[in-house]
Write an enzyme that holds these catalytic residues in place. Structure first.
Site, mmCIF file in Angstrom:
data_model
loop_
_atom_site.group_PDB
_atom_site.id
_atom_site.type_symbol
_atom_site.label_atom_id
_atom_site.label_comp_id
_atom_site.label_asym_id
_atom_site.label_seq_id
_atom_site.Cartn_x
_atom_site.Cartn_y
_atom_site.Cartn_z
ATOM 1 N N TYR B 294 0.852 -1.196 0.000
ATOM 2 C CA TYR B 294 0.000 0.000 0.000
ATOM 3 C C TYR B 294 0.883 1.239 0.000
ATOM 4 C CZ TYR B 294 -4.366 2.499 1.072
ATOM 5 O OH TYR B 294 -5.483 3.288 1.032
ATOM 6 N N TYR B 344 -5.657 5.545 -7.036
ATOM 7 C CA TYR B 344 -5.906 5.345 -5.610
ATOM 8 C C TYR B 344 -7.340 4.857 -5.467
ATOM 9 C CZ TYR B 344 -6.904 6.761 -0.737
ATOM 10 O OH TYR B 344 -7.283 6.807 0.589
#
Lengths: 140, 391, 324
Positions: B294, B344
């Site tokens: 991430y 994102y």
């Protein structure tokens, strides 16, 4: 591509240019830009600016001078993209740095894409991307 | 050691919308499109779905999604909290439901207009105004002005630099790797736009020491993932990608983005996740072929490599140097371009990339990839996955 | 959206629909004296812009610097503009709508060929887009983009995309409004802290069961599980444990850049707050981690900033000579 042509990430030699009142005014007139904020200090201050400041066309010219001096007199400039930031006031120094970020083949032309940052004490004055064609076999 | 959970459930289908800065349609429509795409990929129809899982933060109710797609009866629905920390946990929920027989086909989804609608990167007044313990926690940071994700991460990044001698260029190595991978991924927002370390170093400061190119973009889009039993998935259109491990983690004295009060202000919650992933799967860092870590902010990728055991504390700057996390390096990370390069979508797009790697269909394929680790949002209670190649 | 926005977009749409302006010729043809003036001012030594053997070798004679394309068609001192100039017209619309300030943001030029003395260029311009309203660092505004094309006869020789931000000067010039500071959520577990800052006390929760100090506070001691909680008043001394300089985006009630720290108090607990100089004034932006003004370990002491009757914040002042 010639083996002597610049490679991606090749760095241009840095260049520092003192910003003087003479530079701001002479370039404003040479570019035929008669907006008062580029030559009349009193009016510039009255309009909320700290001082007179460099005009955009001059920034374009300086960026191309910087890349041109590195690329040599036989190079051809094809494009110049400018993103503008902090103003360049007299008394400051405009520091240019450049990096070859990309090499593009367009038809028969090999184009170098040079990323240029010109910074002053307040931050980046200009972020530019100049596309230039170097003559075959050029040293740079 | 492995537990019965490991490998019992599999990803059978993945789907996504395009990733953009302005989708031009509602969040419900985005999630419906992504879900339909994932079901089509699996060779299933909406009528086959009996479970739905999403993020607590998602604005689309399970029942709304079910209505749009004409789904029938649902018998399992669940939501996971803590923002992007939920990503891998949605699959954990789905896999547990499938492994225990609570559901047969579960879709995990996340869809938002995060760029054209509510932008998480701005100051979130509502987060401080919540009348719950999260709102009370934020009372210690927001009024002073520490109120954006970038600034809260920068605070940890500065300490990390101080403790280990890491530099902004070390963070930049992550951005360069992500953008290199995005540059060859046609689905990525930054397709065809690689950056150099100098681009990173000359990008403007957002929250010193974080520069613009340390921060992920903000995106509109949706992702959906279909989970069913491995046995069933093997007979479906796209085959099975088994969930070898799935875990959540929160550490001692945990806060959301501001865990500044414990001895280690890093991300020990990811260590909690990592230890479970290795225990469940019987694998270790050396068995992993590629990782999806991430990356809403670059420093966390370095800290995750350490927490997951790919290297020791403070060793990540050395680990990521010289292209080691780029395609062809010792551990290619975020081969889709990550959230810095692709989009994102709160980490869910990274799970899709892990599945593509294991199917052998990534645009940046790691030769023979057999085990992929995926992580979820950092700085918050989080989650992780190990996915494997079937057979 | 507001009526003003609708009106701006309507005017923009009308101007955009007009398309290209009629070609406007340069006052003079491309000429060597004007090139020389440019070269002197810019300091460009390139010989191809002068009557030199290099110019003959590369271009068959002297050429003008490509960046000068726009120079030939600059309006000069004459304040009159043709009625169809779309940039000028759009600027008037924006002025009327209250977006009175202007800032150049982008200038992208392409060059099809280098111009030679004697070339007589014309320019056409069209309004490409008006995008907004956008909140920017200088205030709310609209990005106005025009595209110009220079031609010699029918031959295109250069193009330019030019973008300006037309804005209403915002918080930066008028200063932030402290009353817009984000308010802390409070309840019976945290109220004592805010009551403390209001009277100039930095209070740290102290467990009446085991004596443990704790921040942020809570209703039950994690060590002994006592629910009887008191507090001590701290002298408010400590050091910077970590810090950040926040540049973007805007933060309600704060002037940017904003220096924020996690402070470790001598008592051992940590708190978040804004860093100030020794007199309590704003610290100027740091240029980097080695600027010397603040670093990890710099001693600080507490100060109090009263926002209004409801809120006083603890801030942290760098202790003089502390950063040595």
């Amino acid at each position: 591509m010639s083996t002597t042509a610049p490679q991606v990430e090749h760095q241009l030699p840095p260049w520092e240019l003192p910003v003087t009142t003479t530079l701001v005014v002479s370039t404003a007139l040479a570019t035929r830009d008669f907006q008062d904020v580029h030559h009349d200090r009193d009016l510039a201050v009255q309009r909320g600016s700290k001082d007179i400041f460099l005009n955009i066309l001059t920034t374009t010219g300086l960026v191309q001078r910087y890349v041109g001096e590195w690329a040599g007199h036989a190079a051809l400039i094809r494009a110049c993209e400018l993103r503008l930031g902090a103003p360049a006031y007299p008394g400051d120094t405009l520091s240019f740095r450049g990096t070859v970020s990309e090499v593009l083949q367009v038809g028969v032309e090999t184009r170098q894409v040079v990323d240029v940052v010109g910074s002053v004490s307040l931050g980046d004055h200009v972020t530019a991307r100049v596309t230039v064609v170097l003559p075959a076999g050029a040293q740079a | 050691m492995s537990v019965p959970f490991s490998g019992a459930a599999s990803v059978a289908g993945i789907g996504a919308t395009e990733f953009s800065k302005e989708s031009g349609r509602s969040e419900l429509q985005l999630s419906a499109e992504a879900t339909l795409a994932a079901l089509t990929d699996a060779g299933l129809s909406p009528g086959d779905v009996d479970g739905l899982v999403t993020f607590t933060m998602d604005n689309t109710a399970e029942i709304a999604l079910a209505r749009e797609l004409g789904m029938g009866e649902l018998r399992f629905f669940s939501r996971i909290s803590y923002g992007g920390g939920a990503a891998c946990a949605t699959l954990q929920q789905a896999a547990m439901a499938v492994a225990t027989g609570m559901a047969d086909v579960v879709v995990c989804y996340r869809g938002f207009n995060e760029r054209s609608g509510q932008r998480f990167g701005q100051v979130q007044n509502w987060a401080a105004g919540q009348s719950n313990t999260n709102g009370l926690d934020n009372a210690w940071s927001y009024p002073s002005g520490l109120s954006t994700p970038a600034a809260t991460v920068a605070m940890q990044a500065r300490r990390y630099m101080h403790e280990y001698g890491a530099t902004s260029r070390d963070f930049g190595a992550v951005a360069v790797a992500d953008r290199r991978h995005a540059s060859t991924n046609p689905a990525a927002w930054f397709h065809g736009k690689p950056i150099t370390i100098e681009d990173h170093q000359s990008s403007r400061m957002i929250a010193d020491p974080l520069r613009l190119l340390d921060c992920c973009q903000e995106s509109d889009g949706a992702v959906a993932i279909v989970v069913t039993s491995t046995e069933r998935a093997r007979d479906l259109a796209a085959g099975a990608v088994p969930v070898l491990a799935a875990a959540q983690g929160s550490a001692r004295d945990q806060f959301v983005m501001t865990s500044y009060y414990r001895d280690d202000i890093g991300i020990p919650e990811m260590g909690v996740v990592g230890r479970q992933l290795w225990a469940q799967s019987g694998l270790g860092p050396a068995d992993i072929d590629t990782a999806v870590l991430y990356d809403h902010f670059t420093p966390y990728v370095l800290m995750q490599l350490e927490e997951l055991g790919f290297c020791g504390p403070g060793e990540a700057p050395g680990f990521v140097a010289d292209g080691a996390i780029e395609l062809g390096g010792r551990l290619p990370v975020n081969t889709h371009g990550g959230q810095l390069g692709e989009a994102y979508i709160h980490g869910m797009n990274g799970i899709n990339e892990a599945v593509r790697q294991l199917r052998g269909t990534s645009v940046n394929q790691v030769e023979g990839a057999a085990h992929v680790v995926v992580t979820a949002g950092t700085g918050v209670p989080t989650s992780g996955l190990v996915l494997g190649r079937d057979g | 959206m507001s009526d003003t926005h609708d009106w701006i977009m309507e005017q923009a749409s009308l101007l955009r629909d007009r398309g290209e302006t009629t070609p406007r010729p340069a006052r003079d043809p491309v000429n060597q004296p004007q090139v020389h003036t440019w070269l002197e001012a810019i300091g460009d030594p390139n010989p191809v812009y002068r009557d030199t053997p290099e110019a003959t070798e590369v271009h068959g004679g002297p050429v003008a610097p490509p960046a000068m394309a726009q120079v030939w068609t600059m309006y000069g001192l004459d304040p009159h503009r043709p009625a169809d100039d779309p940039l000028h017209s759009m600027m008037q619309v924006m002025d009327e709508a209250g977006f009175t300030s202007v800032l150049g943001t982008n200038c992208d030029q392409t060059y099809d060929r280098y111009l030679r003395p004697g070339d007589h260029v014309t320019v056409t311009t069209r309004l490409e887009s008006v995008v907004g309203p956008k909140r920017t660092g200088v205030g709310e505004g609209y990005f106005v983009t025009t595209r110009s094309t220079w031609r010699v006869g029918d031959e295109q020789v250069a193009t330019m995309l030019f973008r300006v931000l037309k804005y209403k000067p915002g918080p930066r010039s008028s200063g932030p409004d402290p009353s817009s500071t984000v308010r802390p959520a409070r309840n019976r577990d945290s109220e004592f802290f805010w009551e403390g800052t209001a009277v100039g006390e930095l209070r740290i929760q102290r467990c009446n069961g085991c004596g443990a100090l704790r921040h942020p506070p809570g209703p039950m001691c994690p060590h002994c599980h006592a629910t009887d909680q008191g507090h001590v008043v701290s002298p408010g001394r400590g050091h910077v444990y970590s810090y950040v300089t926040h540049h973007a985006p805007q933060v309600p009630g704060k002037q940017l850049p904003l220096l924020l720290a996690v402070v470790e108090l001598d008592e051992g607990v940590r708190m978040i707050g804004e860093l100030r100089d020794g007199t309590g004034s704003r610290l100027e932006p740091l240029s980097g981690p080695d600027s010397g003004a603040v670093e990890i370990g710099t001693p600080v002491e507490v100060g109090f900033e009263r926002i209004d009757d409801d809120l006083t914040l603890a801030v942290w002042r760098v202790v003089d000579g502390g950063s040595a």
